[in-house]
Write a protein that holds these residues in place. Sequence first.
Motif, PDB file in Angstrom:
ATOM      1  N   ALA A  82       1.236  -1.386  -0.079  1.00 52.28           N
ATOM      2  CA  ALA A  82       0.071   0.175  -0.181  1.00 52.28           C
ATOM      3  C   ALA A  82       0.824   1.018   0.332  1.00 52.28           C
ATOM      4  N   ARG A  83       1.542   1.160   0.821  1.00 52.41           N
ATOM      5  CA  ARG A  83       2.329   2.049   1.287  1.00 52.41           C
ATOM      6  C   ARG A  83       3.830   2.698  -0.693  1.00 52.41           C
ATOM      7  N   GLU A  84       4.125   1.901  -0.862  1.00 57.65           N
ATOM      8  CA  GLU A  84       4.900   1.751  -2.036  1.00 57.65           C
ATOM      9  C   GLU A  84       3.920   2.182  -3.498  1.00 57.65           C
ATOM     10  N   ARG A 102       4.189  10.494  -6.835  1.00 59.31           N
ATOM     11  CA  ARG A 102       5.659  10.655  -7.879  1.00 59.31           C
ATOM     12  C   ARG A 102       4.869  10.729  -9.164  1.00 59.31           C
ATOM     13  N   THR A 103       3.837   9.832 -10.522  1.00 57.71           N
ATOM     14  CA  THR A 103       3.022  10.120 -10.810  1.00 57.71           C
ATOM     15  C   THR A 103       2.408  11.369 -11.367  1.00 57.71           C
ATOM     16  N   ARG A 104       1.890  11.845 -10.391  1.00 57.47           N
ATOM     17  CA  ARG A 104       1.054  13.427  -9.957  1.00 57.47           C
ATOM     18  C   ARG A 104       2.276  14.339  -9.473  1.00 57.47           C
ATOM     19  N   LYS A 105       3.170  13.842  -9.676  1.00 57.36           N
ATOM     20  CA  LYS A 105       4.176  15.025  -9.181  1.00 57.36           C
ATOM     21  C   LYS A 105       4.597  15.192 -10.709  1.00 57.36           C
ATOM     22  N   ALA A 106       5.243  14.402 -11.920  1.00 53.57           N
ATOM     23  CA  ALA A 106       5.213  14.060 -12.909  1.00 53.57           C
ATOM     24  C   ALA A 106       4.599  14.786 -13.746  1.00 53.57           C
ATOM     25  N   ALA A 107       3.416  14.218 -13.516  1.00 54.95           N
ATOM     26  CA  ALA A 107       2.115  15.413 -14.339  1.00 54.95           C
ATOM     27  C   ALA A 107       1.551  16.525 -14.388  1.00 54.95           C
ATOM     28  N   ARG A 108       2.071  16.472 -13.028  1.00 54.19           N
ATOM     29  CA  ARG A 108       2.051  18.283 -12.735  1.00 54.19           C
ATOM     30  C   ARG A 108       2.829  19.095 -13.119  1.00 54.19           C
ATOM     31  N   LYS A 109       4.314  18.879 -13.146  1.00 56.26           N
ATOM     32  CA  LYS A 109       5.635  19.333 -13.729  1.00 56.26           C
ATOM     33  C   LYS A 109       5.629  19.154 -15.991  1.00 56.26           C
TER      34      LYS A 109
END
Length: 104
Positions: free
Chosen positions: A44-46, A53-60
């Motif tokens: 669950a943590r991973e 990470r995916t959301r951060k990459a999409a936001r960037k």
Amino acid sequence: MQVLVRDNNIDQALKVLKKKMQREGVFREMRQRKAYEKPSEKRAREKAEAVRRTRKAARKAAQREGLIPGPKKKPRPVGGARSPRFGAGAGAGAAPAAGGFDRA
């Protein structure tokens, strides 16, 4: 992991060592290994980390493409004035008074 100590400056060497350990994730791993983590909790943590990470990459990517505004930049002082904390005040590192000597 090795850190060179230059001129017997242990404080600087410790600072470099801590930064290297932080970059490699040693502190984070030590915190996680402090207690047992069940396999289901680990999954669950991973998964949550992967989503983050995916959301951060999409936001960037969206910021680079101009779809959403980037982070707000801090306003810089006008005229290149520095904050009083770094300026030459009456502290220990200040220049001597007009008479040439500090009168303390």
